[in-house]
Design an enzyme around this catalytic site. Structure first.
Site, PDB file in Angstrom:
ATOM      1  N   ASP A   1       0.835  -1.202   0.000  1.00 56.12           N
ATOM      2  CA  ASP A   1       0.000   0.000   0.000  1.00 56.12           C
ATOM      3  C   ASP A   1       0.868   1.249   0.000  1.00 56.12           C
ATOM      4  O   ASP A   1       0.609   2.203  -0.699  1.00 56.12           O
ATOM      5  CB  ASP A   1      -0.944  -0.002   1.206  1.00 56.12           C
ATOM      6  CG  ASP A   1      -0.207  -0.158   2.531  1.00 56.12           C
ATOM      7  OD1 ASP A   1       0.926  -0.687   2.536  1.00 56.12           O
ATOM      8  OD2 ASP A   1      -0.757   0.240   3.571  1.00 56.12           O
TER       9      ASP A   1
ATOM     10  N   ARG B   1       5.274   4.330   6.215  1.00 55.85           N
ATOM     11  CA  ARG B   1       4.827   4.276   7.606  1.00 55.85           C
ATOM     12  C   ARG B   1       4.896   2.845   8.145  1.00 55.85           C
ATOM     13  O   ARG B   1       5.346   1.928   7.437  1.00 55.85           O
ATOM     14  CB  ARG B   1       3.412   4.841   7.734  1.00 55.85           C
ATOM     15  CG  ARG B   1       2.355   4.000   7.049  1.00 55.85           C
ATOM     16  CD  ARG B   1       0.974   4.627   7.232  1.00 55.85           C
ATOM     17  NE  ARG B   1      -0.034   3.873   6.528  1.00 55.85           N
ATOM     18  CZ  ARG B   1      -0.996   4.410   5.799  1.00 55.85           C
ATOM     19  NH1 ARG B   1      -1.061   5.727   5.656  1.00 55.85           N
ATOM     20  NH2 ARG B   1      -1.892   3.650   5.222  1.00 55.85           N
ATOM     21  N   ASP B   2       4.419   2.654   9.366  1.00 58.58           N
ATOM     22  CA  ASP B   2       4.531   1.329   9.996  1.00 58.58           C
ATOM     23  C   ASP B   2       3.449   0.403   9.460  1.00 58.58           C
ATOM     24  O   ASP B   2       2.610  -0.105  10.192  1.00 58.58           O
ATOM     25  CB  ASP B   2       4.420   1.472  11.519  1.00 58.58           C
ATOM     26  CG  ASP B   2       3.194   2.274  11.938  1.00 58.58           C
ATOM     27  OD1 ASP B   2       2.433   2.725  11.045  1.00 58.58           O
ATOM     28  OD2 ASP B   2       2.980   2.444  13.143  1.00 58.58           O
ATOM     29  N   GLU B   3       3.459   0.206   8.137  1.00 58.91           N
ATOM     30  CA  GLU B   3       2.457  -0.636   7.496  1.00 58.91           C
ATOM     31  C   GLU B   3       3.127  -1.416   6.360  1.00 58.91           C
ATOM     32  O   GLU B   3       3.621  -2.493   6.562  1.00 58.91           O
ATOM     33  CB  GLU B   3       1.292   0.235   7.010  1.00 58.91           C
ATOM     34  CG  GLU B   3       0.059  -0.594   6.712  1.00 58.91           C
ATOM     35  CD  GLU B   3      -1.231   0.217   6.719  1.00 58.91           C
ATOM     36  OE1 GLU B   3      -1.222   1.391   7.106  1.00 58.91           O
ATOM     37  OE2 GLU B   3      -2.256  -0.345   6.311  1.00 58.91           O
TER      38      GLU B   3
ATOM     39  N   ASP C   1      -5.600  -2.768  -2.914  1.00 58.78           N
ATOM     40  CA  ASP C   1      -4.694  -1.841  -3.599  1.00 58.78           C
ATOM     41  C   ASP C   1      -4.071  -2.524  -4.809  1.00 58.78           C
ATOM     42  O   ASP C   1      -3.936  -1.934  -5.882  1.00 58.78           O
ATOM     43  CB  ASP C   1      -3.579  -1.377  -2.654  1.00 58.78           C
ATOM     44  CG  ASP C   1      -4.115  -0.787  -1.357  1.00 58.78           C
ATOM     45  OD1 ASP C   1      -5.077  -1.350  -0.803  1.00 58.78           O
ATOM     46  OD2 ASP C   1      -3.587   0.227  -0.889  1.00 58.78           O
TER      47      ASP C   1
ATOM     48  N   GLU D   1      -2.229   9.039  -0.916  1.00 56.45           N
ATOM     49  CA  GLU D   1      -3.314   8.196  -0.419  1.00 56.45           C
ATOM     50  C   GLU D   1      -4.648   8.956  -0.410  1.00 56.45           C
ATOM     51  O   GLU D   1      -5.700   8.384  -0.667  1.00 56.45           O
ATOM     52  CB  GLU D   1      -2.970   7.748   1.007  1.00 56.45           C
ATOM     53  CG  GLU D   1      -3.987   6.836   1.648  1.00 56.45           C
ATOM     54  CD  GLU D   1      -3.480   6.286   2.978  1.00 56.45           C
ATOM     55  OE1 GLU D   1      -2.557   6.877   3.563  1.00 56.45           O
ATOM     56  OE2 GLU D   1      -4.027   5.254   3.434  1.00 56.45           O
TER      57      GLU D   1
ATOM     58  N   HIS E   1       1.151   6.216  -2.285  1.00 59.94           N
ATOM     59  CA  HIS E   1       0.140   5.168  -2.262  1.00 59.94           C
ATOM     60  C   HIS E   1      -0.341   5.018  -3.697  1.00 59.94           C
ATOM     61  O   HIS E   1      -1.007   5.892  -4.218  1.00 59.94           O
ATOM     62  CB  HIS E   1      -1.024   5.670  -1.407  1.00 59.94           C
ATOM     63  CG  HIS E   1      -1.435   4.747  -0.324  1.00 59.94           C
ATOM     64  ND1 HIS E   1      -0.702   4.590   0.819  1.00 59.94           N
ATOM     65  CD2 HIS E   1      -2.542   3.971  -0.179  1.00 59.94           C
ATOM     66  CE1 HIS E   1      -1.343   3.747   1.626  1.00 59.94           C
ATOM     67  NE2 HIS E   1      -2.455   3.341   1.031  1.00 59.94           N
TER      68      HIS E   1
ATOM     69  N   TRP F   1     -11.279  -6.218  -2.091  1.00 60.48           N
ATOM     70  CA  TRP F   1      -9.952  -6.651  -1.626  1.00 60.48           C
ATOM     71  C   TRP F   1      -9.790  -8.126  -2.026  1.00 60.48           C
ATOM     72  O   TRP F   1      -8.953  -8.454  -2.859  1.00 60.48           O
ATOM     73  CB  TRP F   1      -9.817  -6.418  -0.116  1.00 60.48           C
ATOM     74  CG  TRP F   1      -9.308  -5.028   0.184  1.00 60.48           C
ATOM     75  CD1 TRP F   1      -8.062  -4.709   0.647  1.00 60.48           C
ATOM     76  CD2 TRP F   1      -9.995  -3.776   0.001  1.00 60.48           C
ATOM     77  NE1 TRP F   1      -7.937  -3.347   0.752  1.00 60.48           N
ATOM     78  CE2 TRP F   1      -9.108  -2.749   0.370  1.00 60.48           C
ATOM     79  CE3 TRP F   1     -11.254  -3.407  -0.442  1.00 60.48           C
ATOM     80  CZ2 TRP F   1      -9.446  -1.404   0.306  1.00 60.48           C
ATOM     81  CZ3 TRP F   1     -11.599  -2.066  -0.497  1.00 60.48           C
ATOM     82  CH2 TRP F   1     -10.708  -1.088  -0.134  1.00 60.48           C
TER      83      TRP F   1
HETATM   84  C1  BGC Z   1      -4.066   0.859   3.745  1.00 58.08           C
HETATM   85  C2  BGC Z   1      -4.881   0.791   2.504  1.00 58.08           C
HETATM   86  C3  BGC Z   1      -5.712  -0.444   2.621  1.00 58.08           C
HETATM   87  C4  BGC Z   1      -6.663  -0.193   3.763  1.00 58.08           C
HETATM   88  C5  BGC Z   1      -7.714  -1.216   3.971  1.00 58.08           C
HETATM   89  C6  BGC Z   1      -4.980   1.058   4.884  1.00 58.08           C
HETATM   90  O1  BGC Z   1      -4.347   1.193   6.090  1.00 58.08           O
HETATM   91  O2  BGC Z   1      -3.059   1.798   3.673  1.00 58.08           O
HETATM   92  O3  BGC Z   1      -4.272   1.088   1.356  1.00 58.08           O
HETATM   93  O4  BGC Z   1      -6.262  -0.930   1.485  1.00 58.08           O
HETATM   94  O5  BGC Z   1      -5.953   0.087   4.946  1.00 58.08           O
HETATM   95  O6  BGC Z   1      -8.134  -1.326   5.264  1.00 58.08           O
END
Ligand code: BGC
Length: 866
Positions: A461, A465-467, A474, A741, A762, A530
């Site tokens: 995504d 960041r912490d992801e 996506d 984003e 994003h 998704w």
């Molecule tokens: C992500 C998104 C993702 C979404 C769905 C977000 O935190 O960055 O791109 O699809 O969460 O929950």
């Protein structure tokens, strides 16, 4: 002259580590003759370089097919390099033979591992300290080495070393997969790194994707991340007398720590050069203070070969300015929001420490800003040894950034001391676009950079960041655009294997792959748009690359996903159960909500129908007759139910949002004669917002084509070319060099959307790329002839655009298109690859069917806009 190009085995050039029993070959032909087609090929595979024994001779095969030709010879042996040659004949009686050495090398082909997974013996210290561990072993060679290969993998990430040299140029191996089912191993040719006599081999491992720290998500929801990090290495040496020696990771190895005090994808890296032990992987290093490793730490049954391109440093960029901010900070501007890290030189005293912090934007006062990274520290600390000029780059981390705040830099900070190393999966670039509108050119560049930054082994995504997870929504939103820009076949095919591996027994597809998100009852968290990546991604890959194998491999995953939806709720033909993510971050969301106004169940049913239609199409390609019947009927029934529930007696859609209209039109959920009515509804909604969009992740990819496919091209252009908020071009007016984003990541007054979820890299909204390439450049795949065997050239003129062009490498070769409006005339140059054909549509309605070669077209174009 006829030539053979882009010869590949399993989509890769001269791959090492093929474990497929019947690997597939592909190539394309080029020729100076027009209208050239492949007439026949012959592939011969040999078991050694000098055309040794023929293990497969395809014999002369009369066909135009050159994508995915399956090996059909003698059983392939493990650890063997096979060479192959291809001979082709075309329809003009020309012939050509492949030049150079084309080979593929098999991996273990199912042969067991002699090595064990080894790691530090103290489980606690490794998991939480994030200190990379070095493990080593010495061994002796007393004969002439013919070849040597390292086979290696890790739970965590690793780098292998031999005699003081790092092996390979890859980053973050073994990559991120569903490690409890599939853990990829890599193979490296290390013949040249060995020496006669004593040698040393080493493995450095650290957490990588395996253990990460966020303050908002606790890892290991189902204990799946609870093993300690560990690595496995087998060095297979073949001597010139035919003997084989295997050096393997086992309990005899020792481990210690080196200069890296901390390494983490989110938090960065801390390196103390005073504690460097450059000789740790050389013969004679004193390891008496190192401890013995623990062995047998993980199951070897999950190891499988690597099928995608590795992550590498692909590009280096120089900073463009040193900024002294109003807050007194020293900040480097890379001129581009990029993903990777900084390599830098520094000289100073022993113990001095340089700190780099990374951020994507400056705040409205021009100060450094990184609050949107949330808990990710993205911090590099380098402690100098005080030994002249020292050069450093991290090894086990990456950041998403444009600005670098430099702290404590000793001496004078010069731009030339810093380089940005851009990292991503090493896919071939296949598409390039340009046009007369510079804002659109910049948007295209932002899309490309969004792709680069989010293609770090899996489609993510965001990179900062912490992801940085493999959100399936996506990925499906962006996949057509990605395939228009880079050869993404191997990249997505690998990720789709993980999507299927993570699919639960009831068919649910995780919202993020590799998965770690589960509901309280342990079921997989999924959502429409998704989970639909399970159907949309394989179908898109098939469209762009024309390889049926993708559908064969993913068919049961596609099928199980549709059947999963079918079982939800009371009504078999609707998807009306929760949880659903809805039209994520759409602008028509209620205050404080991430979900747009479009009914979540409307979206869910629309995607249910869409995925079912793709499953039907896949069944058709694969000749699965009973499934074809079944899913065609199911699709019709969902459509009827959708109609009953969401379409009123005037043929209008009851859910009144831009996204709802776009989905109904694009997924063909309404009767043909209602298209006009729904298009009118969509246009009305856009008019209410003065032709600005309000769509989120779900609706945005379809909005413009819903308009342009239904006679509203001018409005599509109007929406695309808006430069005030909200629009694709608005972020450019705020200096964006990647896709944001949120439409309002930086608001008009310079403030930010929020710190909580505000990425400036994003790719999702970059999905507009495929509309631009299909409609402005005008290259569109033909669903009936996948892989661009036949395709459409149909530039749809509009906006203020007077010129556009695109080069695009299809599986059949390079398409080049350039068009221009000049003196009330439209000129189009089109280069069609051999073995392919195109229908060219001119703005005056003329149609031309053309085969390969260069073509020039011209017609009057009275709607002069320059
Ligand atoms: C992500 C998104 C993702 C979404 C769905 C977000 O935190 O960055 O791109 O699809 O969460 O929950």
């Amino acid at each position: 002259m006829l030539k053979i190009n882009e010869i590949k085995c399993e989509s890769l050039n001269n791959p090492i580590g093929i474990d497929e029993e019947k690997p597939c070959f592909s190539f394309y032909i080029t020729s100076d003759n027009v209208d050239t087609k492949l007439a026949a090929y012959q592939i011969r595979v040999f078991n050694n370089e000098n055309a040794g024994d023929v293990v497969w001779d395809s014999s002369i095969t009369h066909t135009e097919e050159c994508i995915s030709i399956k090996y059909n010879g003698a059983e392939l042996c493990a650890y063997t390099r096979y060479y192959y040659e291809i001979i082709v004949w075309d329809n003009h009686n020309q012939t050509a033979i492949s030049i150079g050495k084309n080979y593929f090398e098999t991996g273990k082909m199912g042969e067991g591992w002699k090595a064990e997974f080894i790691g530090p013996s103290d489980k606690k210290e490794i998991k939480y300290d994030r200190v990379p561990f070095q493990m080593r072993k010495e061994f002796r060679i007393d004969r002439k080495v013919l070849s040597a290969r390292i086979f290696a993998s890790a739970l965590g990430i690793y780098k292998a070393s031999i005699n003081g040299n790092t092996v390979g140029e890859d980053y973050f191996t073994p990559g991120w997969t569903v490690h409890e089912k599939r853990l990829q191993y890599q193979i490296y040719d290390v013949t040249d790194l060995l020496q006669n006599g004593d040698n040393a081999v080493g493995l450095t491992i650290t957490n990588g994707w395996y253990h990460r720290y966020t303050n908002w998500l606790i890892w290991s929801p189902q204990d799946k991340w609870n093993n300690q990090i560990c690595g496995i290495l087998e060095l297979r040496i073949q001597f010139d007398d035919g003997e084989i020696q295997i050096i393997k990771s086992d309990k005899d190895w020792k481990y210690g720590v080196g200069p890296i005090k901390m390494a983490d994808f989110y938090d960065g890296e801390t390196y103390d050069a005073c504690e460097e032990t450059p000789d740790w992987c050389k013969v004679g290093f004193d390891d008496k203070n190192w401890k013995n490793v623990k062995s047998n730490l993980y199951s070897k049954n999950v190891l499988c070969s690597t099928t995608n391109e590795p992550v590498r440093i692909i590009q280096r960029i120089n900073p463009i300015a040193i900024i002294e901010t109003p807050a007194g900070e020293t900040v480097l501007d890379m001129g581009q929001n990029m993903v990777g890290f900084i390599e830098f030189s520094v000289s100073g005293n022993r113990g001095d420490s340089v700190i780099l912090l990374h951020g994507e934007v400056l705040d409205k006062y021009g100060n450094f800003y990184n609050a949107n990274l949330r808990s990710a520290k993205a911090r590099i600390e380098y402690i100098l040894k005080g030994d002249g000029v020292e050069r450093f780059k991290p090894q086990f981390t990456f950041h998403g950034f444009r600005y670098v705040k430099v702290l404590n830099y000793p001496g004078i900070l010069k731009l030339s001391n810093f380089t940005g190393c851009v990292l991503h999966s090493d896919m071939a670039k296949t598409g390039d676009f340009k046009c007369s509108n510079n804002m659109l050119n910049q948007l295209h560049s932002n899309i490309v950079w969004g792709l680069k930054g989010n293609f770090v082994d899996i489609p993510t995504d965001c990179p900062q960041r912490d992801e940085r997870w493999g959100w399936t929504g996506d990925a499906q939103v962006f996949i057509s655009t990605a395939c228009s820009l880079y050869n993404s076949k191997a990249f997505y095919s690998k990720w789709l294997k993980d999507l299927a591996a993570d699919q639960s027994s009831d068919g649910a597809v995780a919202n993020s792959v590799p998965n770690f998100l589960f509901e309280e009852d342990g079921s997989t968290t999924t959502s429409a748009a998704w989970g639909d990546a399970a159907c949309i991604c394989p179908w898109t890959l098939y469209q762009y690359y024309g390889d049926k194998k993708i559908l064969e491999d993913q068919y049961s995953s596609m099928h199980n996903w549709v059947e999963y939806i079918r079982k939800q709720g009371e009504n078999e033909y609707l998807w009306d159960t929760d949880p659903q993510l809805g039209d994520w971050v759409a602008l028509d969301a209620e205050e404080g909500s991430y979900t747009g106004a479009t009914s979540k169940h409307y979206i869910a049913t629309a995607f249910y129908a869409y995925s079912t239609s793709l499953l039907y199409k896949a069944a058709k390609v694969l000749d699965k007759e009973s499934d074809m019947k079944e899913y065609n009927q199911l699709y019709e029934k969902i459509k009827a139910e959708f109609h009953r529930k969401y379409v009123n007696s005037f043929g209008e859609i009851k859910v009144k949002t831009q996204t709802a209209m776009a989905l109904a039109l694009k997924f063909d959920l309404i009767e043909k004669n209602n298209h006009k009515i729904v298009t009118k509804q969509l246009v009305e909604l856009l008019k209410e917002r003065n032709y600005h969009l309000s769509t989120g992740f779900v609706g945005t990819p379809y909005l413009l084509s819903a308009l342009s496919d239904n006679g509203e091209l001018d409005i599509a252009y109007k929406v695309l070319l808006q430069s005030d908020y909200p629009s694709w071009l608005y972020p450019l007016t705020k200096g964006a060099t990647t896709i944001w984003e949120h439409w309002d990541g930086i608001k008009e007054d310079g403030t930010f959307w929020d710190t909580n979820m505000n990425s400036y890299n994003h790719y999702a909204y970059g999905a507009v790329g495929s509309w631009i390439y299909e409609n402005i450049a005008g290259i569109k795949p033909d669903e009936n002839y996948p892989g661009f065997k036949h395709f459409f050239i149909n530039p749809k003129l509009g906006g203020d655009i007077t010129r556009a062009g695109m080069n695009y490498t299809t599986p059949y070769g390079i398409v080049k298109i350039n068009w221009e409006i000049k003196n009330r005339e439209f000129y189009l140059d089109a280069d069609i690859p051999c073995n392919s054909s195109s229908s060219v549509a001119m703005p005056n309605g003329e149609m031309h069917e053309v085969g390969s070669g260069e073509h020039k077209f011209k017609c009057e174009y009275p709607h002069q806009c320059n």
